[in-house]
Write a protein that holds these residues in place. Structure first.
Motif, mmCIF file in Angstrom:
data_model
loop_
_atom_site.group_PDB
_atom_site.id
_atom_site.type_symbol
_atom_site.label_atom_id
_atom_site.label_comp_id
_atom_site.label_asym_id
_atom_site.label_seq_id
_atom_site.Cartn_x
_atom_site.Cartn_y
_atom_site.Cartn_z
ATOM 1 N N ASP A 188 11.828 -9.973 4.298
ATOM 2 C CA ASP A 188 11.998 -8.918 3.302
ATOM 3 C C ASP A 188 10.644 -8.409 2.849
ATOM 4 O O ASP A 188 9.746 -9.201 2.574
ATOM 5 C CB ASP A 188 12.742 -9.451 2.068
ATOM 6 C CG ASP A 188 14.196 -9.727 2.351
ATOM 7 O OD1 ASP A 188 14.892 -8.796 2.782
ATOM 8 O OD2 ASP A 188 14.631 -10.878 2.144
ATOM 9 N N GLY A 189 10.502 -7.105 2.778
ATOM 10 C CA GLY A 189 9.259 -6.537 2.276
ATOM 11 C C GLY A 189 8.982 -5.161 2.848
ATOM 12 O O GLY A 189 9.889 -4.370 3.062
ATOM 13 N N VAL A 190 7.698 -4.920 3.115
ATOM 14 C CA VAL A 190 7.244 -3.632 3.619
ATOM 15 C C VAL A 190 6.458 -3.875 4.893
ATOM 16 O O VAL A 190 5.557 -4.714 4.929
ATOM 17 C CB VAL A 190 6.345 -2.929 2.576
ATOM 18 C CG1 VAL A 190 5.789 -1.632 3.120
ATOM 19 C CG2 VAL A 190 7.113 -2.689 1.288
ATOM 20 N N TRP A 191 6.829 -3.163 5.948
ATOM 21 C CA TRP A 191 6.085 -3.224 7.203
ATOM 22 C C TRP A 191 5.563 -1.827 7.505
ATOM 23 O O TRP A 191 6.344 -0.899 7.729
ATOM 24 C CB TRP A 191 6.957 -3.722 8.360
ATOM 25 C CG TRP A 191 6.181 -3.852 9.632
ATOM 26 C CD1 TRP A 191 5.363 -4.880 9.996
ATOM 27 C CD2 TRP A 191 6.106 -2.899 10.693
ATOM 28 N NE1 TRP A 191 4.789 -4.631 11.209
ATOM 29 C CE2 TRP A 191 5.218 -3.414 11.661
ATOM 30 C CE3 TRP A 191 6.680 -1.660 10.913
ATOM 31 C CZ2 TRP A 191 4.907 -2.743 12.826
ATOM 32 C CZ3 TRP A 191 6.365 -0.978 12.077
ATOM 33 C CH2 TRP A 191 5.500 -1.521 13.028
ATOM 34 N N GLN A 192 4.259 -1.673 7.463
ATOM 35 C CA GLN A 192 3.582 -0.402 7.712
ATOM 36 C C GLN A 192 4.231 0.766 6.974
ATOM 37 O O GLN A 192 4.460 1.833 7.532
ATOM 38 C CB GLN A 192 3.482 -0.133 9.207
ATOM 39 C CG GLN A 192 2.601 -1.148 9.908
ATOM 40 C CD GLN A 192 2.338 -0.802 11.354
ATOM 41 O OE1 GLN A 192 2.934 0.110 11.910
ATOM 42 N NE2 GLN A 192 1.428 -1.522 11.969
ATOM 43 N N GLY A 193 4.531 0.546 5.700
ATOM 44 C CA GLY A 193 5.072 1.604 4.860
ATOM 45 C C GLY A 193 6.579 1.722 4.856
ATOM 46 O O GLY A 193 7.129 2.478 4.068
ATOM 47 N N ASP A 194 7.275 0.983 5.702
ATOM 48 C CA ASP A 194 8.739 1.040 5.749
ATOM 49 C C ASP A 194 9.334 -0.215 5.133
ATOM 50 O O ASP A 194 8.899 -1.328 5.424
ATOM 51 C CB ASP A 194 9.230 1.146 7.200
ATOM 52 C CG ASP A 194 8.842 2.470 7.841
ATOM 53 O OD1 ASP A 194 8.842 3.492 7.124
ATOM 54 O OD2 ASP A 194 8.545 2.477 9.040
ATOM 55 N N ARG A 195 10.351 -0.031 4.301
ATOM 56 C CA ARG A 195 11.060 -1.153 3.684
ATOM 57 C C ARG A 195 11.851 -1.880 4.760
ATOM 58 O O ARG A 195 12.529 -1.261 5.580
ATOM 59 C CB ARG A 195 11.998 -0.629 2.595
ATOM 60 C CG ARG A 195 12.855 -1.663 1.942
ATOM 61 C CD ARG A 195 12.041 -2.511 0.975
ATOM 62 N NE ARG A 195 12.916 -3.425 0.271
ATOM 63 C CZ ARG A 195 13.052 -4.715 0.583
ATOM 64 N NH1 ARG A 195 12.377 -5.238 1.567
ATOM 65 N NH2 ARG A 195 13.868 -5.478 -0.102
ATOM 66 N N VAL A 196 11.750 -3.213 4.775
ATOM 67 C CA VAL A 196 12.449 -4.047 5.748
ATOM 68 C C VAL A 196 13.254 -5.096 5.003
ATOM 69 O O VAL A 196 12.751 -5.739 4.087
ATOM 70 C CB VAL A 196 11.449 -4.756 6.694
ATOM 71 C CG1 VAL A 196 12.164 -5.728 7.605
ATOM 72 C CG2 VAL A 196 10.661 -3.743 7.503
ATOM 73 N N ALA A 197 14.515 -5.260 5.377
ATOM 74 C CA ALA A 197 15.369 -6.333 4.879
ATOM 75 C C ALA A 197 16.178 -6.824 6.078
ATOM 76 O O ALA A 197 17.167 -6.207 6.456
ATOM 77 C CB ALA A 197 16.279 -5.844 3.765
#
Length: 141
Positions: free
Chosen positions: A109-118
């Protein structure tokens, strides 16, 4: 109690790191910094389970966090291209695992290169998880 405290601490760090990561990533463009919380939880992921382990990872200008090998984890995360299902592509079929059902769930969960990831994925047991992730450093904590 410690496991729940670790989960709450990891969630708080995610909020702080994720918010800062989004602001900086949007300013930096599509290859901005990344900040993630990885967890391994007892259970199948449909109901809240006991967090067994958690690690925080920040991949900005340097690799940092509570992950034991942040540089290798940042490299592995970048190899996924932000699509964590790629971790499931090549399980070690030669590793014997019992058929005992004792599910574990991994999350990113978090941010990968500006994109929210869950992202989350459940495994029948810890052995199947280990064989499937096959030494990938992201969940080696």
């Amino acid at each position: 109690m410690r496991q729940r405290l670790a989960a709450v601490s990891a969630a708080a760090l995610l909020c702080l790191a994720g918010t800062a990561g989004v602001a900086r990533a949007e300013a930096a463009g599509p290859s901005g910094p990344s900040a993630m919380v990885f967890t391994i939880t007892q259970g199948n992921g449909t109901t809240p389970g006991t967090v067994l382990r958690a690690a925080v990872l920040s991949c900005a200008y340097s690799a940092e966090g509570t992950h034991p090998d942040p540089r290798a984890a940042c490299d592995a995360m970048n190899d996924t291209g932000g699509r964590f299902d790629r971790l499931l592509a090549a399980p070690d079929r030669g590793r014997p695992c019992t058929k005992r059902f004792d599910p574990v769930t991994v999350t990113a969960d978090g941010v990968w290169q500006g994109d929210r990831v869950a992202w989350k994925h459940s495994f029948a047991n810890a052995c199947v998880m280990s064989a499937t992730l096959n030494g990938n450093p992201l969940f080696a904590f």
